[in-house]
Design a protein around this motif. Structure first.
Motif, short mmCIF file in Angstrom:
data_model
loop_
_atom_site.label_atom_id
_atom_site.label_comp_id
_atom_site.label_asym_id
_atom_site.label_seq_id
_atom_site.Cartn_x
_atom_site.Cartn_y
_atom_site.Cartn_z
N LYS A 17 -6.37 9.28 -7.61
CA LYS A 17 -5.11 9.03 -7.69
C LYS A 17 -4.18 9.29 -8.65
O LYS A 17 -3.07 9.68 -8.42
CB LYS A 17 -5.28 7.43 -7.08
CG LYS A 17 -3.67 6.81 -6.95
CD LYS A 17 -3.57 5.35 -6.65
CE LYS A 17 -2.33 4.97 -6.24
NZ LYS A 17 -2.33 3.39 -5.95
N ASP B 252 0.80 -1.21 -0.01
CA ASP B 252 0.07 -0.02 -0.10
C ASP B 252 1.10 1.27 0.06
O ASP B 252 0.44 2.41 -0.45
CB ASP B 252 -1.15 0.06 1.33
CG ASP B 252 -1.90 -0.88 1.19
OD1 ASP B 252 -2.25 -1.71 0.16
OD2 ASP B 252 -2.02 -1.69 2.27
N GLN B 253 2.09 1.07 0.52
CA GLN B 253 3.03 2.22 0.39
C GLN B 253 3.43 2.76 -0.90
O GLN B 253 4.26 3.75 -1.02
CB GLN B 253 4.24 2.11 1.31
CG GLN B 253 3.90 1.61 2.66
CD GLN B 253 3.84 0.07 2.96
OE1 GLN B 253 3.26 -0.49 2.18
NE2 GLN B 253 4.55 -0.23 4.19
#
Length: 204
Positions: A141, A65-66
């Motif tokens: 995003k 997720d990073q």
């Protein structure tokens, strides 16, 4: 004596099971590996590479997720084999454990993204949304900015088709193109948050 033979047989079976390997890279379930994650998120070149062999990993990376767009990573992950995967899903995956290194991409080389993706079940879907006057490859995003007015007009044409398909989905309407390829670079004005579209190629 019989007990010893049975015990030896059981130990042998257990040892064989532990050594069982899976997938094209012949990895053990739970085996830790090092992977290279590309800076070109969502592109045709966004391939997961196993190090140090520099071979295609052959499975997806789960739990990272990073990850930030525009950065190349070396990460540690554990190989996972699922004996009962969901329908149409792969049996193999890599479970993210930690980042080894992170490096920002500073080049200007272009790469390709596909704006139509086919899902099973579900069929082809156009990967373009719009918020206000901004177009997105990944909603909220990854924005798609445009290099010129021609590309801007093409993005708007694609988005209008998105609306048409959405309005007529019950009739089974499909996108008007079989494929849409966009050639992009990292947008230096919005690095890590946008791709700058240089040109778009339609396949009728």
């Amino acid at each position: 004596m019989k007990k010893i033979i049975v015990l030896f047989f059981a130990i042998s079976l257990f040892s064989c099971k532990k050594e069982e390997v899976y997938g094209p890279l012949k990895l053990k379930d739970g085996q830790e590996v090092e992977l290279l994650v590309d800076h070109r998120y969502g592109s045709d070149q966004d391939l997961l590479i196993k190090l140090p062999e520099k071979e295609l990993a052959g499975a997806s990376l789960v739990g990272f997720d990073q990850r930030e767009i525009g950065y190349t990573y070396r990460v540690k992950a554990r190989f996972h084999n699922d004996d009962n995967p969901p329908q149409d899903a792969s049996s193999y995956s890599f479970i993210f454990t930690k980042i080894v290194s992170k490096e920002q991409y500073k080049g200007t080389e272009s790469f390709d993204i596909q704006l139509i993706t086919s899902y099973i079940p579900g069929g082809p879907v156009i990967r373009l949304s719009k918020t206000g006057n901004d177009y997105y490859f990944v909603p909220d995003k990854l924005q798609l900015t445009y290099a010129n007015s021609t590309v801007q007009s093409q993005l708007e044409e694609i988005y209008q088709n998105v609306l048409e398909v959405r309005a007529n989905w019950q009739k089974g309407q499909l996108p008007k193109w079989k494929a849409i390829k966009a050639t992009v670079t990292h947008d230096p004005q919005k690095f890590g948050k946008a791709y700058l579209v240089q040109q778009i190629q339609f396949t009728p």
